[in-house]
Design an enzyme around this catalytic site. Structure first.
Site, mmCIF file in Angstrom:
data_model
loop_
_atom_site.group_PDB
_atom_site.id
_atom_site.type_symbol
_atom_site.label_atom_id
_atom_site.label_comp_id
_atom_site.label_asym_id
_atom_site.label_seq_id
_atom_site.Cartn_x
_atom_site.Cartn_y
_atom_site.Cartn_z
ATOM 1 C CG HIS A 138 -9.149 10.518 -21.429
ATOM 2 N ND1 HIS A 138 -8.073 9.705 -21.643
ATOM 3 C CD2 HIS A 138 -8.794 11.343 -20.414
ATOM 4 C CE1 HIS A 138 -7.113 10.010 -20.784
ATOM 5 N NE2 HIS A 138 -7.521 10.996 -20.031
ATOM 6 C CG ASP A 215 -13.876 6.078 -20.849
ATOM 7 O OD1 ASP A 215 -13.832 5.780 -19.642
ATOM 8 O OD2 ASP A 215 -13.096 6.902 -21.368
ATOM 9 C CD GLN A 218 -13.544 11.812 -15.031
ATOM 10 O OE1 GLN A 218 -14.030 12.139 -13.951
ATOM 11 N NE2 GLN A 218 -12.246 11.831 -15.238
ATOM 12 C CE LYS A 241 -9.861 9.034 -14.365
ATOM 13 N NZ LYS A 241 -8.920 10.131 -14.126
ATOM 14 C CB CYS A 379 -6.047 13.373 -21.649
ATOM 15 S SG CYS A 379 -4.537 13.301 -20.703
HETATM 16 N N1 7TS Z 1 -11.472 8.010 -19.741
HETATM 17 C C1 7TS Z 1 -11.853 9.156 -19.162
HETATM 18 C C2 7TS Z 1 -13.193 9.723 -19.467
HETATM 19 C C3 7TS Z 1 -10.984 9.792 -18.275
HETATM 20 O O1 7TS Z 1 -11.376 10.926 -17.699
HETATM 21 C C4 7TS Z 1 -9.710 9.234 -18.010
HETATM 22 C C5 7TS Z 1 -8.709 9.923 -17.135
HETATM 23 C C6 7TS Z 1 -9.392 8.024 -18.633
HETATM 24 C C7 7TS Z 1 -10.278 7.440 -19.499
HETATM 25 C C8 7TS Z 1 -8.087 7.324 -18.372
HETATM 26 O O2 7TS Z 1 -8.059 6.859 -17.080
HETATM 27 P P1 7TS Z 1 -6.724 6.194 -16.496
HETATM 28 O O3 7TS Z 1 -7.033 5.979 -15.047
HETATM 29 O O4 7TS Z 1 -6.530 4.927 -17.224
HETATM 30 O O5 7TS Z 1 -5.630 7.181 -16.715
HETATM 31 N N2 7TS Z 1 -8.933 11.300 -16.962
HETATM 32 C C9 7TS Z 1 -8.115 12.166 -16.355
HETATM 33 C C10 7TS Z 1 -8.431 13.515 -16.171
HETATM 34 O O6 7TS Z 1 -9.484 14.040 -16.506
HETATM 35 N N3 7TS Z 1 -7.409 14.132 -15.555
HETATM 36 O O7 7TS Z 1 -6.457 13.231 -15.321
HETATM 37 C C11 7TS Z 1 -6.869 12.010 -15.811
#
Ligand code: 7TS
Length: 422
Positions: A138, A215, A218, A241, A379
């Protein structure tokens, strides 16, 4: 009791525990009508919905517990501090960390990764050093490392992947060298669904004394996390999430590394003493928690963790495996639909493209049917480039989804084909 009887009893027992209708009752938003049709929420990789327990905890916090933490001697401040620190213990157990002070509350995975890139990278990287990430990161696990590498004149290396969306582990092994100073990889890809062999990645890096960040953004809603079994040095995730509120997340870090790192932000709560000449920092984890955080969010995260643990990760994993297999078969059988991301080990994500139809059009037509999916690059622009596509349509699953909802997705795609004569 015969062996078969006891196996059957166990199945019945599991069915009772994993009662999908009861679970769906816990999520009020799932009963929404969209354009007059029942919502089919398949955008869980973007954010998950919240159970009543989490919604109620938020209300309860502001109704009767709100105060700032770690500062007051008054009753409410003690209540709020107690609830906040109780949640830290829940996160510690959730990821199986050794100690509460290895859990740092942050805004989410993005902030957690930035904290490490800046707190560790800025201090320990030097010119010519190498940081390894993967081809399916990401942007939040690319850009912070690019920023630090540019500042330190370090080099960012990328583990490539095959056409199925699996990392080429041989290439990774070849990439590791005395120049490697950090590895940061995603556990479950948000755009492909690939579950990466992070334990192997960590083992190889550790053989060279290189720390590894995982990370887990997910991963947390789909599988049980055990940071000590993985032996990762850092683990980042977002609360939203995993059925908790937005604006809160956690970074796990091994105490001995966190101790050596500099704080990422300065301010209140993170200090031991301040004079105009010199500041000394607070102990872990407070050294990394400058300013007033999302206290209600942290409390909600604790409640969300209680909730998923009660549902049970064994049950979740088994149920979602079935759901993903069902969705994969269903989409693969539709003429003109191609799945993007067909790794052997996958979780929660069905990314696809259709001949002659842009993913945004797929998303718009599905929305008219009450079906929420995400379309775009998610992203992960380098993933799109690797597969030679501008975007995908992505249906992403949570344990409250059903096969009937995937059937609705199938009917929605049939409608897309009808409209586009595809
Ligand atoms: N890493 C992964 C693998 C992600 O899928 C996401 C967000 C992030 C980091 C960042 O997370 P945040 O909560 O700090 O924004 N992924 C997604 C997505 O797949 N669609 O919207 C956000």
């Amino acid at each position: 009791m015969k062996k078969n009887d006891s196996a059957m009893m166990m199945d019945v027992d599991k069915r009772v525990r994993f009662d999908i209708e009861r679970i769906r009752e816990d999520f009020p938003i799932l009963h929404t009508l969209v354009h007059g049709k029942p919502l089919v929420y398949l955008d869980n990789a973007a954010t998950t919905q919240k159970p009543l327990h989490v919604i109620d905890a938020d209300q309860r916090y502001y109704h009767s517990q709100n105060a700032n933490i770690h500062r007051g001697v008054h009753y409410l401040s003690e209540v709020a501090t107690f609830e906040y620190e109780k949640a830290r213990g829940k996160v510690k157990n959730f990821v199986n960390a050794a100690d509460n002070h290895e859990i740092i509350f942050v805004r989410g995975a993005t902030e957690a990764i930035n904290l490490v890139a800046h707190g560790y990278g800025r201090k320990f990287l030097a010119e010519g050093d190498e940081v390894i990430i993967s081809a399916m990161e990401h942007h939040s696990n690319i850009v912070p490392w690019q920023m630090v590498c540019a500042e330190k004149k370090a080099v960012l290396r990328v583990i490539p992947m095959n056409d199925e969306g699996e990392l080429l582990m041989d290439e990774y092994e070849k990439m590791l060298s005395p120049k490697t100073k950090f590895v940061s990889v995603v556990m479950v890809s948000n755009s492909l669904g690939t579950v990466n062999p992070v334990k192997d990645i960590i083992k190889s890096a550790h053989a060279l004394g290189v720390p590894v960040l995982v990370d887990g953004a997910q991963a947390v809603s789909h599988m049980k996390i055990d940071v000590r079994d993985l032996d990762c040095d850092f683990f980042a995730f977002s609360g939203h999430k995993v059925f908790a509120p937005t604006g809160v997340g956690a970074l796990y870090g091994k105490a001995e590394i966190l101790d050596r790192m500099d704080p990422y932000q300065g301010g209140g709560d993170m200090i031991e003493s301040v004079t105009f000449e010199k500041t000394t920092y607070n102990a872990l984890p407070y050294k990394f928690e400058a300013g007033t955080g999302n206290i209600a969010g942290v409390v909600g995260l604790g409640v969300a963790i209680d909730y998923v643990r009660r549902v049970g990760f064994e049950e979740v994993e088994e149920y979602e495996r079935e759901l993903l297999a069902y969705g994969t078969t269903l989409l693969s059988a539709i003429d003109g639909v191609r799945l993007v991301g067909t790794a052997r080990e996958k979780a929660g994500v069905l990314s696809f493209v259709m001949e002659h139809v842009h993913p945004h059009d797929i998303g718009t037509i599905l929305d008219q049917e009450g079906i929420a999916i995400r379309t775009g690059h998610h992203c992960t622009q380098p993933v799109m480039k690797r597969f030679g596509i501008p975007a995908t349509a992505r249906a992403s699953l949570a344990f409250y989804n059903t096969k009937e909802e995937l059937d609705a997705l199938g009917r929605g795609i049939a409608k897309v084909k009808e409209i586009f004569h595809a």
